[in-house]
Design a protein around this motif. Sequence first.
Motif, PDB file in Angstrom:
ATOM      1  N   VAL A 116       0.859  -1.177   0.000  1.00  0.00           N
ATOM      2  CA  VAL A 116       0.000   0.000   0.000  1.00  0.00           C
ATOM      3  C   VAL A 116       0.904   1.238   0.000  1.00  0.00           C
ATOM      4  CG1 VAL A 116      -1.874   1.218   1.172  1.00  0.00           C
ATOM      5  CG2 VAL A 116      -1.721  -1.276   1.348  1.00  0.00           C
ATOM      6  N   PRO A 117       1.346   1.682  -1.184  1.00  0.00           N
ATOM      7  CA  PRO A 117       2.202   2.862  -1.237  1.00  0.00           C
ATOM      8  C   PRO A 117       1.428   4.114  -0.838  1.00  0.00           C
ATOM      9  CG  PRO A 117       1.583   2.198  -3.454  1.00  0.00           C
ATOM     10  CD  PRO A 117       1.052   1.151  -2.512  1.00  0.00           C
ATOM     11  N   GLY A 118       2.126   5.060  -0.227  1.00  0.00           N
ATOM     12  CA  GLY A 118       1.484   6.309   0.184  1.00  0.00           C
ATOM     13  C   GLY A 118       1.115   7.189  -0.990  1.00  0.00           C
ATOM     14  N   LEU A 119       1.894   7.120  -2.059  1.00  0.00           N
ATOM     15  CA  LEU A 119       1.647   7.919  -3.258  1.00  0.00           C
ATOM     16  C   LEU A 119       1.849   7.055  -4.496  1.00  0.00           C
ATOM     17  CD1 LEU A 119       3.681  11.168  -2.397  1.00  0.00           C
ATOM     18  CD2 LEU A 119       1.185  10.925  -2.369  1.00  0.00           C
ATOM     19  N   VAL A 120       1.067   7.335  -5.530  1.00  0.00           N
ATOM     20  CA  VAL A 120       1.231   6.672  -6.825  1.00  0.00           C
ATOM     21  C   VAL A 120       1.288   7.765  -7.884  1.00  0.00           C
ATOM     22  CG1 VAL A 120       0.202   5.124  -8.536  1.00  0.00           C
ATOM     23  CG2 VAL A 120       0.012   4.580  -6.098  1.00  0.00           C
ATOM     24  N   HIS A 121       2.252   7.644  -8.770  1.00  0.00           N
ATOM     25  CA  HIS A 121       2.399   8.593  -9.878  1.00  0.00           C
ATOM     26  C   HIS A 121       2.335   7.808 -11.179  1.00  0.00           C
ATOM     27  CE1 HIS A 121       3.730  12.181 -11.994  1.00  0.00           C
ATOM     28  NE2 HIS A 121       4.626  11.455 -12.628  1.00  0.00           N
ATOM     29  N   HIS A 122       1.645   8.352 -12.158  1.00  0.00           N
ATOM     30  CA  HIS A 122       1.553   7.726 -13.474  1.00  0.00           C
ATOM     31  C   HIS A 122       2.401   8.537 -14.443  1.00  0.00           C
ATOM     32  CE1 HIS A 122      -1.668   5.074 -12.149  1.00  0.00           C
ATOM     33  NE2 HIS A 122      -2.087   6.111 -11.455  1.00  0.00           N
ATOM     34  N   ALA A 123       3.417   7.901 -15.007  1.00  0.00           N
ATOM     35  CA  ALA A 123       4.317   8.572 -15.934  1.00  0.00           C
ATOM     36  C   ALA A 123       4.191   7.949 -17.316  1.00  0.00           C
ATOM     37  CB  ALA A 123       5.757   8.451 -15.440  1.00  0.00           C
ATOM     38  N   ALA A 124       4.160   8.807 -18.315  1.00  0.00           N
ATOM     39  CA  ALA A 124       4.165   8.321 -19.691  1.00  0.00           C
ATOM     40  C   ALA A 124       5.576   7.856 -20.026  1.00  0.00           C
ATOM     41  CB  ALA A 124       3.722   9.421 -20.643  1.00  0.00           C
ATOM     42  N   GLY A 125       5.662   6.838 -20.820  1.00  0.00           N
ATOM     43  CA  GLY A 125       6.962   6.273 -21.180  1.00  0.00           C
ATOM     44  C   GLY A 125       7.536   6.893 -22.433  1.00  0.00           C
ATOM     45  N   ALA A 126       8.016   6.060 -23.317  1.00  0.00           N
ATOM     46  CA  ALA A 126       8.669   6.518 -24.540  1.00  0.00           C
ATOM     47  C   ALA A 126       8.454   5.494 -25.647  1.00  0.00           C
ATOM     48  CB  ALA A 126      10.161   6.712 -24.295  1.00  0.00           C
ATOM     49  N   LEU A 127       8.557   5.962 -26.863  1.00  0.00           N
ATOM     50  CA  LEU A 127       8.626   5.070 -28.015  1.00  0.00           C
ATOM     51  C   LEU A 127      10.095   5.029 -28.412  1.00  0.00           C
ATOM     52  CD1 LEU A 127       5.526   6.273 -30.062  1.00  0.00           C
ATOM     53  CD2 LEU A 127       5.845   4.020 -29.016  1.00  0.00           C
ATOM     54  N   ARG A 128      10.722   3.912 -28.186  1.00  0.00           N
ATOM     55  CA  ARG A 128      12.154   3.769 -28.468  1.00  0.00           C
ATOM     56  C   ARG A 128      12.326   2.930 -29.740  1.00  0.00           C
ATOM     57  NH1 ARG A 128      15.549   5.251 -24.348  1.00  0.00           N
ATOM     58  NH2 ARG A 128      14.544   5.812 -22.408  1.00  0.00           N
ATOM     59  N   TYR A 129      11.921   3.532 -30.850  1.00  0.00           N
ATOM     60  CA  TYR A 129      11.954   2.814 -32.120  1.00  0.00           C
ATOM     61  C   TYR A 129      13.328   2.225 -32.424  1.00  0.00           C
ATOM     62  CZ  TYR A 129       7.360   4.792 -33.330  1.00  0.00           C
ATOM     63  OH  TYR A 129       6.029   5.128 -33.359  1.00  0.00           O
ATOM     64  N   SER A 130      14.401   2.934 -32.069  1.00  0.00           N
ATOM     65  CA  SER A 130      15.745   2.448 -32.405  1.00  0.00           C
ATOM     66  C   SER A 130      16.112   1.185 -31.626  1.00  0.00           C
ATOM     67  CB  SER A 130      16.787   3.533 -32.139  1.00  0.00           C
ATOM     68  OG  SER A 130      16.855   3.829 -30.756  1.00  0.00           O
ATOM     69  N   ALA A 149       0.164   9.285 -32.058  1.00  0.00           N
ATOM     70  CA  ALA A 149       1.501   9.459 -31.490  1.00  0.00           C
ATOM     71  C   ALA A 149       2.505   9.489 -32.652  1.00  0.00           C
ATOM     72  CB  ALA A 149       1.813   8.322 -30.530  1.00  0.00           C
ATOM     73  N   PRO A 150       3.702   9.960 -32.410  1.00  0.00           N
ATOM     74  CA  PRO A 150       4.703  10.032 -33.482  1.00  0.00           C
ATOM     75  C   PRO A 150       4.997   8.659 -34.093  1.00  0.00           C
ATOM     76  CG  PRO A 150       5.427  11.269 -31.562  1.00  0.00           C
ATOM     77  CD  PRO A 150       4.209  10.505 -31.151  1.00  0.00           C
ATOM     78  N   THR A 151       5.094   8.638 -35.413  1.00  0.00           N
ATOM     79  CA  THR A 151       5.386   7.392 -36.122  1.00  0.00           C
ATOM     80  C   THR A 151       6.708   7.469 -36.877  1.00  0.00           C
ATOM     81  OG1 THR A 151       4.067   8.146 -38.001  1.00  0.00           O
ATOM     82  CG2 THR A 151       2.951   6.750 -36.367  1.00  0.00           C
ATOM     83  N   ASP A 152       7.469   8.519 -36.669  1.00  0.00           N
ATOM     84  CA  ASP A 152       8.781   8.662 -37.296  1.00  0.00           C
ATOM     85  C   ASP A 152       9.737   7.694 -36.609  1.00  0.00           C
ATOM     86  OD1 ASP A 152      11.260   9.355 -38.254  1.00  0.00           O
ATOM     87  OD2 ASP A 152      11.184  11.436 -37.571  1.00  0.00           O
ATOM     88  N   VAL A 153      10.016   6.565 -37.278  1.00  0.00           N
ATOM     89  CA  VAL A 153      10.847   5.526 -36.665  1.00  0.00           C
ATOM     90  C   VAL A 153      12.336   5.833 -36.756  1.00  0.00           C
ATOM     91  CG1 VAL A 153       9.108   3.730 -36.995  1.00  0.00           C
ATOM     92  CG2 VAL A 153      10.880   4.099 -38.746  1.00  0.00           C
ATOM     93  N   SER A 154      12.694   6.971 -37.349  1.00  0.00           N
ATOM     94  CA  SER A 154      14.107   7.323 -37.454  1.00  0.00           C
ATOM     95  C   SER A 154      14.647   7.906 -36.150  1.00  0.00           C
ATOM     96  CB  SER A 154      14.332   8.312 -38.600  1.00  0.00           C
ATOM     97  OG  SER A 154      13.728   9.565 -38.305  1.00  0.00           O
ATOM     98  N   ARG A 155      13.744   8.157 -35.199  1.00  0.00           N
ATOM     99  CA  ARG A 155      14.195   8.667 -33.902  1.00  0.00           C
ATOM    100  C   ARG A 155      13.257   8.185 -32.797  1.00  0.00           C
ATOM    101  NH1 ARG A 155      12.274  13.331 -31.698  1.00  0.00           N
ATOM    102  NH2 ARG A 155      10.442  14.231 -32.644  1.00  0.00           N
ATOM    103  N   ASN A 156      13.720   8.291 -31.560  1.00  0.00           N
ATOM    104  CA  ASN A 156      12.921   7.920 -30.396  1.00  0.00           C
ATOM    105  C   ASN A 156      12.082   9.111 -29.946  1.00  0.00           C
ATOM    106  OD1 ASN A 156      14.066   5.375 -30.419  1.00  0.00           O
ATOM    107  ND2 ASN A 156      15.712   5.962 -29.046  1.00  0.00           N
TER     108      ASN A 156
END
Length: 178
Positions: A116-130, A149-156
């Motif tokens: 039972v944590p005292g606090l919960v935080h929701h963080a967005a992750g990343a698209l790591r295409y590389s 969301a971004p679909t440019d696979v040439s970068r993260n």
Amino acid sequence: MIILVGYATVEGQSRSIAEKIAADIEAAGDRAMLYDIGLGGEYAIGHPEAAILCAPIHAARYPASFVAFVRQEASWLNSVPSAFVSVTLLIRSELEEEREEARHFPDGLLSETGWVPGLVHHAAGALRYSDYDFFKRWMMKRLAGQENAPTDVSRNHEFTDWEALAAFVEDFRIAAKA
């Protein structure tokens, strides 16, 4: 105060988040112990005075090593100030029902482990295409397109709100010392 910053990672964003949390803790004058839960082993001292744990959701599950750690340490985690950072791209969805689903991902983990944590935080992750193999890159590009969301696979592409994360860490530090 010594704060364990434990994390499990699949593609690296949870590690980046944990490293930022540890840096913020140290900058504020406390000591952070960064611990990769996925590697197993023991952390350096008996038990720190507080803990912040971070883990990603993939295929509606947290990593098995993370769940096992939380189950094993639940009694201790419940005896000290503790917090949880759940990492998922779904938290940044344009659809409210998907964001709501993401907010409830921790429920199963906490129910299963008794933590039972005292606090919960929701963080967005990343698209790591590389970092993805051909199939995963293709699949993630399709899913990203459906979510605008971004679909440019040439970068993260990183989506973590670092300012919100820093505010969460400061809130935790204040609460832990109260």
